[in-house]
Write a protein that holds these residues in place. Sequence first.
Motif, PDB file in Angstrom:
ATOM      1  N   MET A  61      -7.171  -3.579   2.598  1.00  0.00           N
ATOM      2  CA  MET A  61      -5.869  -3.466   1.932  1.00  0.00           C
ATOM      3  C   MET A  61      -5.501  -4.680   1.097  1.00  0.00           C
ATOM      4  O   MET A  61      -4.405  -4.755   0.559  1.00  0.00           O
ATOM      5  N   ASP A  62      -6.417  -5.643   1.007  1.00  0.00           N
ATOM      6  CA  ASP A  62      -6.201  -6.847   0.206  1.00  0.00           C
ATOM      7  C   ASP A  62      -4.928  -7.583   0.627  1.00  0.00           C
ATOM      8  O   ASP A  62      -4.090  -7.945  -0.197  1.00  0.00           O
ATOM      9  N   THR A  63      -4.792  -7.813   1.934  1.00  0.00           N
ATOM     10  CA  THR A  63      -3.646  -8.537   2.481  1.00  0.00           C
ATOM     11  C   THR A  63      -4.116  -9.919   2.953  1.00  0.00           C
ATOM     12  O   THR A  63      -5.312 -10.129   3.167  1.00  0.00           O
ATOM     13  N   PRO A  64      -3.193 -10.888   3.126  1.00  0.00           N
ATOM     14  CA  PRO A  64      -3.595 -12.219   3.609  1.00  0.00           C
ATOM     15  C   PRO A  64      -4.266 -12.122   4.980  1.00  0.00           C
ATOM     16  O   PRO A  64      -3.764 -11.432   5.878  1.00  0.00           O
ATOM     17  N   ALA A  65      -5.388 -12.812   5.146  1.00  0.00           N
ATOM     18  CA  ALA A  65      -6.186 -12.667   6.363  1.00  0.00           C
ATOM     19  C   ALA A  65      -5.463 -13.184   7.602  1.00  0.00           C
ATOM     20  O   ALA A  65      -5.403 -12.491   8.630  1.00  0.00           O
ATOM     21  N   GLY A  66      -4.902 -14.410   7.543  1.00  0.00           N
ATOM     22  CA  GLY A  66      -4.232 -14.982   8.709  1.00  0.00           C
ATOM     23  C   GLY A  66      -3.081 -14.128   9.208  1.00  0.00           C
ATOM     24  O   GLY A  66      -3.038 -13.745  10.390  1.00  0.00           O
ATOM     25  N   PRO A  67      -2.117 -13.788   8.338  1.00  0.00           N
ATOM     26  CA  PRO A  67      -1.025 -12.914   8.782  1.00  0.00           C
ATOM     27  C   PRO A  67      -1.506 -11.545   9.249  1.00  0.00           C
ATOM     28  O   PRO A  67      -0.902 -10.957  10.149  1.00  0.00           O
ATOM     29  N   SER A  68      -2.585 -11.043   8.664  1.00  0.00           N
ATOM     30  CA  SER A  68      -3.109  -9.737   9.092  1.00  0.00           C
ATOM     31  C   SER A  68      -3.629  -9.800  10.522  1.00  0.00           C
ATOM     32  O   SER A  68      -3.457  -8.858  11.306  1.00  0.00           O
ATOM     33  N   ILE A  69      -4.274 -10.921  10.880  1.00  0.00           N
ATOM     34  CA  ILE A  69      -4.773 -11.093  12.252  1.00  0.00           C
ATOM     35  C   ILE A  69      -3.615 -11.126  13.238  1.00  0.00           C
ATOM     36  O   ILE A  69      -3.649 -10.469  14.292  1.00  0.00           O
ATOM     37  N   VAL A  70      -2.574 -11.865  12.904  1.00  0.00           N
ATOM     38  CA  VAL A  70      -1.415 -11.954  13.796  1.00  0.00           C
ATOM     39  C   VAL A  70      -0.695 -10.607  13.877  1.00  0.00           C
ATOM     40  O   VAL A  70      -0.214 -10.212  14.943  1.00  0.00           O
ATOM     41  N   THR A  71      -0.624  -9.879  12.766  1.00  0.00           N
ATOM     42  CA  THR A  71      -0.017  -8.544  12.774  1.00  0.00           C
ATOM     43  C   THR A  71      -0.792  -7.611  13.692  1.00  0.00           C
ATOM     44  O   THR A  71      -0.198  -6.821  14.443  1.00  0.00           O
ATOM     45  N   ALA A  72      -2.117  -7.701  13.655  1.00  0.00           N
ATOM     46  CA  ALA A  72      -2.936  -6.880  14.554  1.00  0.00           C
ATOM     47  C   ALA A  72      -2.653  -7.235  16.008  1.00  0.00           C
ATOM     48  O   ALA A  72      -2.546  -6.345  16.871  1.00  0.00           O
ATOM     49  N   ALA A  73      -2.513  -8.525  16.295  1.00  0.00           N
ATOM     50  CA  ALA A  73      -2.188  -8.951  17.659  1.00  0.00           C
ATOM     51  C   ALA A  73      -0.828  -8.399  18.088  1.00  0.00           C
ATOM     52  O   ALA A  73      -0.655  -7.965  19.234  1.00  0.00           O
ATOM     53  N   ALA A  74       0.138  -8.417  17.163  1.00  0.00           N
ATOM     54  CA  ALA A  74       1.461  -7.873  17.479  1.00  0.00           C
ATOM     55  C   ALA A  74       1.380  -6.377  17.769  1.00  0.00           C
ATOM     56  O   ALA A  74       2.089  -5.865  18.652  1.00  0.00           O
TER      57      ALA A  74
END
Length: 260
Positions: A235-248
Amino acid sequence: MLDDFFMRAVLAGLGLALVAGPLGSFVVWRRMAYFGDSTAHAAILGVALALAFDISIYAGTLAVAVSMACLVSALVARGQAMDTMLGVLSHSALAVGLVAISFVPAARSDLSSYLFGDILAVGRADLVLIWTGAALVLAVLIARWQRLVTSSLNEELAMAAGIDPRVERLVLSLALAVVVALAIRVVGSLLISAMLIVPAAAARGWARTPERMAAGAALIAAASVVAGLWASLRMDTPAGPSIVTAAACFFVLSQGLRRG
């Protein structure tokens, strides 16, 4: 395999997840979330110093993070009010770091990578440092596991068993400083605490022993890395925030299944 930037990112994230799960469990048990924020926010000052003096980013962030960890541990030992003190230190450290980094022209254009991470830019040398640091911290946690668990759950019981809670608190503080230095390239200074707390909080409701919670948190953190990087790539999203979003998302799922 290491020539593929995505595989390097996955390996870096998994190295962080390996140690973030167990260490994050102690952060949750000891209610050290604000402590993690203070140490992570201070890392920005370390970045500014590293760039100003042309030294390794890891060395700069580690030096400042260790200094912050020792300062907070000393203030806690003297009976300072935790919430207020950590609130002041956390926001002050971030503000001072941002002001300092504004004086370093080379860092202005790349500030977001230090705040939110740039895991896709991880190189082979970064991988070696991340995995070596993670292995060392994990070895310390394993070697002192029973002492750390006892002092985290009941300091009076720890003292009765001949364990000094202050020493164990300092060990955790220094381990947290090392992880902060390792994680700044992966998720950035603003999201490091989330990677420590969210997977551990997700595992807490299901684990019946400290060991299972630590292992579960590590697995959830690892799954968050893989899912977040996959989502970032698709989805071409920022990697760091995407990882934290997945954790959430894993945390929300764990709560929903627990209630069900």
